[in-house]
Design a protein around this motif. Structure first.
Motif, PDB file in Angstrom:
ATOM      1  N   ASP A 135       0.870  -1.187   0.000  1.00 35.79           N
ATOM      2  CA  ASP A 135       0.000   0.000   0.000  1.00 35.79           C
ATOM      3  C   ASP A 135       0.900   1.228   0.000  1.00 35.79           C
ATOM      4  OD1 ASP A 135       0.915   0.332   2.587  1.00 35.79           O
ATOM      5  OD2 ASP A 135      -0.984  -0.183   3.552  1.00 35.79           O
ATOM      6  N   ARG A 136       0.350   2.382   0.297  1.00 35.77           N
ATOM      7  CA  ARG A 136       1.145   3.618   0.240  1.00 35.77           C
ATOM      8  C   ARG A 136       2.334   3.588   1.205  1.00 35.77           C
ATOM      9  NH1 ARG A 136      -0.779   8.418  -2.126  1.00 35.77           N
ATOM     10  NH2 ARG A 136       0.659   9.499  -0.731  1.00 35.77           N
ATOM     11  N   SER A 137       2.217   2.805   2.282  1.00 30.55           N
ATOM     12  CA  SER A 137       3.262   2.807   3.299  1.00 30.55           C
ATOM     13  C   SER A 137       4.441   1.903   2.960  1.00 30.55           C
ATOM     14  CB  SER A 137       2.672   2.383   4.655  1.00 30.55           C
ATOM     15  OG  SER A 137       2.270   1.027   4.617  1.00 30.55           O
ATOM     16  N   ALA A 152       1.735   3.598  -3.801  1.00 29.09           N
ATOM     17  CA  ALA A 152       2.817   4.503  -3.419  1.00 29.09           C
ATOM     18  C   ALA A 152       2.917   5.616  -4.461  1.00 29.09           C
ATOM     19  CB  ALA A 152       4.135   3.738  -3.326  1.00 29.09           C
ATOM     20  N   THR A 191       5.653  12.244  -2.850  1.00 30.04           N
ATOM     21  CA  THR A 191       5.160  13.110  -1.787  1.00 30.04           C
ATOM     22  C   THR A 191       4.971  14.545  -2.276  1.00 30.04           C
ATOM     23  OG1 THR A 191       7.439  13.510  -1.050  1.00 30.04           O
ATOM     24  CG2 THR A 191       6.220  11.739   0.046  1.00 30.04           C
ATOM     25  N   LYS A 228      12.310   5.482   6.294  1.00 35.05           N
ATOM     26  CA  LYS A 228      11.999   4.163   6.855  1.00 35.05           C
ATOM     27  C   LYS A 228      12.491   4.059   8.297  1.00 35.05           C
ATOM     28  CE  LYS A 228      12.329  -0.776   5.809  1.00 35.05           C
ATOM     29  NZ  LYS A 228      12.595  -1.189   7.198  1.00 35.05           N
ATOM     30  N   ALA A 274      10.175   5.944  10.488  1.00 38.33           N
ATOM     31  CA  ALA A 274       8.904   5.241  10.638  1.00 38.33           C
ATOM     32  C   ALA A 274       9.036   4.053  11.586  1.00 38.33           C
ATOM     33  CB  ALA A 274       8.390   4.765   9.280  1.00 38.33           C
TER      34      ALA A 274
END
Length: 269
Positions: free
Chosen positions: A11-13, A72, A75, A262, A265
């Motif tokens: 997913d986007r993450s 993804a 940004t 990363k 996060a």
């Protein structure tokens, strides 16, 4: 001794791999590349990497899904990048390069795909809008360095930055959110595809200088820097040498940014 599925969920993450040991043949019908599914399982460590051990997967209605929630993407704001591209095009003084760039980005299907295409299947800028983000970043650096190294043709190196990976709009498919190589991409590669594309567009512009086209094609053909890195020829002009350095630097700095994000996060260990 029985079928299983080796899956990658994204997913986007980001993404995570995971095996589905039970009901593999039934799940195979649901697990179609590019389809959104509802999945549950247990996150575990396998060979020092996180892995999802799948417990349950079910299909979901694809009709009203907002795919931007799952894919993804850059940004950077798409409208802002489009505006920056327009500004760069307006600053190209060479009339033939200006005509070529405007024709490509405003009148061709390739130029339209360029706005949303990824820059790679993996590694750097491998997401929606990544190609435009990467090319704009290179063009900004090219402009700065061309002002410093005055013997460099600024218009040519900026054009090269914007066009060096134009072939990736054909080399890569990403319509369903899964980035993979097209048949043409596998057989030719984006470097050759890009060079041929430029020749085709230049042929539609009256009196386009042959020497200028050769120099522009050389930028595309040599931008990987070395033949072992996929360039048919090595850089033989100041503009080509500078462009190859900028491309390598921007790709590496993108990897640094991705790793930094990363680590933030993941938090402290």
């Amino acid at each position: 001794g029985k079928p299983y599925l080796s899956l990658i969920f994204t997913d986007r993450s980001g993404d995570i791999s995971g095996p589905a040991w039970e009901n593999a043949e039934a799940l195979e019908i649901i697990c179609i590349p590019g389809q959104v599914v509802r999945v549950s399982g247990v996150v575990q460590t396998y060979r020092d990497k996180l892995q999802l051990r799948v417990g349950h997967i079910e299909a979901v209605d694809q009709t009203n899904l907002k795919m931007e929630n799952y894919l993804a993407a850059s940004t950077r704001n798409p409208a802002s990048m489009e505006s920056e591209l327009d500004q760069l095009l307006s600053e190209i003084a060479d009339p033939f390069l200006n005509k070529l760039l405007l024709k490509i980005f405003q009148e061709t299907e390739v130029g339209e795909r360029f706005q949303h295409a990824p820059a790679a299947k993996g590694i750097h800028h491998a997401y929606r809008g990544g190609l435009l983000e990467h090319s704009l970043s290179m063009a900004r650096v090219a402009s700065l360095l061309a002002d410093h190294y005055r013997t460099v043709d600024k218009d040519l190196v900026i054009a090269g930055a914007l066009l060096h990976d134009i072939g990736k709009t054909v080399e890569l498919n990403s319509e369903v959110g899964v980035i993979d190589y097209s048949d043409v991409g596998r057989l030719k590669g984006h470097v050759v595809i890009g060079s041929e594309f430029l020749a085709g567009v230049a042929a539609e512009i009256e009196d386009f200088p042959k020497e200028l086209l050769v120099h522009l094609q050389h930028l595309v053909l040599s931008h990987h820097g070395k033949q072992e890195f996929g360039s048919p020829v090595v850089p033989m002009t100041a503009e080509a040498l500078l462009l190859s350095f900028i491309d390598d630097m921007d790709a590496k700095m993108s990897l640094v940014d991705q790793l930094s994000a990363k680590l933030k996060a993941d938090g402290p260990t």
